[in-house]
Design a protein around this motif. Structure first.
Motif, PDB file in Angstrom:
ATOM      1  N   ALA A 154       7.337   5.470   5.749  1.00  0.00           N
ATOM      2  CA  ALA A 154       7.296   4.247   4.940  1.00  0.00           C
ATOM      3  C   ALA A 154       5.881   3.897   4.501  1.00  0.00           C
ATOM      4  O   ALA A 154       5.671   3.450   3.365  1.00  0.00           O
ATOM      5  CB  ALA A 154       7.902   3.082   5.728  1.00  0.00           C
ATOM      6  N   GLY A 155       4.875   4.083   5.372  1.00  0.00           N
ATOM      7  CA  GLY A 155       3.507   3.682   5.052  1.00  0.00           C
ATOM      8  C   GLY A 155       2.954   4.364   3.813  1.00  0.00           C
ATOM      9  O   GLY A 155       2.554   3.689   2.846  1.00  0.00           O
ATOM     10  N   PRO A 156       2.904   5.704   3.761  1.00  0.00           N
ATOM     11  CA  PRO A 156       2.413   6.378   2.550  1.00  0.00           C
ATOM     12  C   PRO A 156       3.242   6.047   1.317  1.00  0.00           C
ATOM     13  O   PRO A 156       2.688   5.908   0.216  1.00  0.00           O
ATOM     14  CB  PRO A 156       2.523   7.860   2.916  1.00  0.00           C
ATOM     15  N   ALA A 157       4.565   5.918   1.479  1.00  0.00           N
ATOM     16  CA  ALA A 157       5.401   5.595   0.323  1.00  0.00           C
ATOM     17  C   ALA A 157       5.061   4.218  -0.234  1.00  0.00           C
ATOM     18  O   ALA A 157       5.051   4.015  -1.458  1.00  0.00           O
ATOM     19  CB  ALA A 157       6.877   5.664   0.716  1.00  0.00           C
ATOM     20  N   ILE A 158       4.775   3.263   0.648  1.00  0.00           N
ATOM     21  CA  ILE A 158       4.417   1.907   0.203  1.00  0.00           C
ATOM     22  C   ILE A 158       3.106   1.924  -0.588  1.00  0.00           C
ATOM     23  O   ILE A 158       2.950   1.200  -1.577  1.00  0.00           O
ATOM     24  CB  ILE A 158       4.347   0.964   1.416  1.00  0.00           C
ATOM     25  N   VAL A 159       2.155   2.756  -0.185  1.00  0.00           N
ATOM     26  CA  VAL A 159       0.892   2.880  -0.926  1.00  0.00           C
ATOM     27  C   VAL A 159       1.171   3.331  -2.362  1.00  0.00           C
ATOM     28  O   VAL A 159       0.583   2.807  -3.320  1.00  0.00           O
ATOM     29  CB  VAL A 159      -0.062   3.859  -0.222  1.00  0.00           C
ATOM     30  N   THR A 160       2.072   4.288  -2.531  1.00  0.00           N
ATOM     31  CA  THR A 160       2.382   4.777  -3.885  1.00  0.00           C
ATOM     32  C   THR A 160       3.076   3.705  -4.713  1.00  0.00           C
ATOM     33  O   THR A 160       2.879   3.634  -5.935  1.00  0.00           O
ATOM     34  CB  THR A 160       3.254   6.043  -3.827  1.00  0.00           C
ATOM     35  N   ILE A 161       3.887   2.864  -4.070  1.00  0.00           N
ATOM     36  CA  ILE A 161       4.551   1.779  -4.802  1.00  0.00           C
ATOM     37  C   ILE A 161       3.515   0.834  -5.394  1.00  0.00           C
ATOM     38  O   ILE A 161       3.629   0.405  -6.554  1.00  0.00           O
ATOM     39  CB  ILE A 161       5.513   1.011  -3.874  1.00  0.00           C
ATOM     40  N   VAL A 162       2.490   0.493  -4.616  1.00  0.00           N
ATOM     41  CA  VAL A 162       1.434  -0.408  -5.110  1.00  0.00           C
ATOM     42  C   VAL A 162       0.739   0.197  -6.322  1.00  0.00           C
ATOM     43  O   VAL A 162       0.517  -0.478  -7.341  1.00  0.00           O
ATOM     44  CB  VAL A 162       0.422  -0.701  -3.989  1.00  0.00           C
ATOM     45  N   VAL A 163       0.398   1.486  -6.249  1.00  0.00           N
ATOM     46  CA  VAL A 163      -0.266   2.153  -7.374  1.00  0.00           C
ATOM     47  C   VAL A 163       0.610   2.090  -8.619  1.00  0.00           C
ATOM     48  O   VAL A 163       0.149   1.726  -9.714  1.00  0.00           O
ATOM     49  CB  VAL A 163      -0.597   3.617  -7.021  1.00  0.00           C
ATOM     50  N   ASP A 164       1.892   2.427  -8.473  1.00  0.00           N
ATOM     51  CA  ASP A 164       2.763   2.511  -9.646  1.00  0.00           C
ATOM     52  C   ASP A 164       3.114   1.143 -10.221  1.00  0.00           C
ATOM     53  O   ASP A 164       3.191   0.977 -11.440  1.00  0.00           O
ATOM     54  CB  ASP A 164       4.041   3.270  -9.289  1.00  0.00           C
ATOM     55  N   LEU A 165       3.311   0.152  -9.348  1.00  0.00           N
ATOM     56  CA  LEU A 165       3.654  -1.182  -9.841  1.00  0.00           C
ATOM     57  C   LEU A 165       2.482  -1.848 -10.550  1.00  0.00           C
ATOM     58  O   LEU A 165       2.645  -2.475 -11.599  1.00  0.00           O
ATOM     59  CB  LEU A 165       4.119  -2.062  -8.684  1.00  0.00           C
ATOM     60  N   VAL A 166       1.289  -1.713  -9.974  1.00  0.00           N
ATOM     61  CA  VAL A 166       0.136  -2.452 -10.494  1.00  0.00           C
ATOM     62  C   VAL A 166      -0.595  -1.666 -11.573  1.00  0.00           C
ATOM     63  O   VAL A 166      -0.865  -2.193 -12.667  1.00  0.00           O
ATOM     64  CB  VAL A 166      -0.832  -2.819  -9.349  1.00  0.00           C
ATOM     65  N   PHE A 167      -0.919  -0.413 -11.323  1.00  0.00           N
ATOM     66  CA  PHE A 167      -1.801   0.334 -12.220  1.00  0.00           C
ATOM     67  C   PHE A 167      -1.042   1.165 -13.255  1.00  0.00           C
ATOM     68  O   PHE A 167      -1.309   1.059 -14.453  1.00  0.00           O
ATOM     69  CB  PHE A 167      -2.745   1.221 -11.403  1.00  0.00           C
TER      70      PHE A 167
END
Length: 322
Positions: free
Chosen positions: A123-136
């Protein structure tokens, strides 16, 4: 491989169930907004908070992973836009095509699927990718979509509106609260924890069902409009970029980062490569409707990646485990 398919099949079967429910008119189109609202504002934030609060803070605030995945997203967007622009596909459609090439369906599908496959640590690494894709990634593509002059306010205003939409999205806030709870080693009190847990448990099945319903609705809406025929070459290549090029690019970049001596383990690499191997995010079809792009083309890309990913994603899992 049979073990992998036994885990992945129910997830894709629920997507199919949602598609059939709308295609066969078992549910009215108006029901989709309610399903989507429940997932977006209640179930999914609770699931992301639970996984975020249960993940090590160092994993959630990993600058090496964040910057590496951001680089991959920028490369995918730039390449997809460059090969898509032509006399028929201008900036608006090229940008949203690039978004579905670079934005996996991590929130609705990826987190629960990867946790089922690899354990709660995924879950941790996947959550990091969600932040990148949602924001940037999303903000960049929305800004690029305005460069052909289709919007009188231009790219800067579009990017500002995209950031406002991100701030109104409950998922980043749920992730942030989960990170804060992890940093403080905070746990919810009993009744509240059970309530959040019940909502979190409902996120995966309802979200997967909603993906199928959204795809079916997009197909119906595109057929109902007087839209010229969508050529196969205008969307099949983008689907291929998402399912093949994106995970290969992530594998190359993260392997290079590890080879250069940066702090990243193989488990994180496996998780993020599998994130990239997921089908395109279904919420991009909603963005195209909002910004006046070709929803039919984007819906076809999402549909193709969702169907084909049953085989390609399962194959990627088997190869990485081997």
């Amino acid at each position: 491989m049979l073990h992998v398919l036994s885990v992945t099949f129910p997830f894709f079967a629920l997507v199919l169930a949602g598609y059939v429910a709308i295609a066969r008119r078992m549910l009215p189109l108006e029901a989709i907004a309610g399903l989507n609202g429940f997932v977006l504002y209640f179930a999914l934030p609770c699931m992301l908070f639970r996984f975020g609060s249960g993940s090590p803070i160092a994993q959630l605030l990993d600058p090496t992973l964040f910057l590496s995945y951001l680089l991959c997203a920028l490369l995918m967007v730039g390449f997809s836009v460059a090969v898509s622009l032509n006399s028929r596909i201008r900036w608006s459609d090229a940008a949203f095509g690039a978004l579905v090439a670079a934005f996996p369906n991590t929130g609705f599908m990826g987190v629960p699927l990867l946790v089922a496959l690899l354990g709660a640590g995924a879950a941790g690494p996947a959550i990091v990718t969600i932040v990148v894709d949602l924001v940037f990634t999303t903000s960049l593509c929305v800004a690029l979509s305005r460069l052909d002059g289709a919007d009188e306010h231009g790219a800067a205003r579009a990017a500002q509106n995209a950031l406002k939409a991100v701030l109104a999205n409950p998922m980043p806030w749920a992730i942030s609260l989960g990170v804060l709870a992890s940093a403080m080693s905070y746990e919810l009190v009993g009744p509240l924890a059970k309530t959040v847990g019940l909502l979190a448990d409902s996120a995966s099945p309802v979200a997967l069902f909603t993906i199928g319903a959204v795809l079916a609705r997009s197909q119906q809406l595109s057929r109902a409009t007087d839209h010229p025929p969508i050529l196969l070459r205008d969307y099949v290549w983008i689907a291929g970029f998402k399912l093949l090029l994106h995970p290969l690019l992530v594998l190359l970049v993260l392997s290079s980062v590890m080879a250069l001596g940066f702090d990243m383990d193989r488990f994180t690499l496996v998780v993020v490569v599998l994130v990239a191997a997921l089908p395109s995010a279904s919420n991009v079809a909603l963005l195209t409707e909002r910004f006046g792009a070709d929803t039919g083309r984007v819906a076809r890309i999402i549909l193709v990646t969702t169907v084909v990913a049953f085989f390609t994603f399962s194959g990627a899992v088997a190869l990485l485990h081997a």
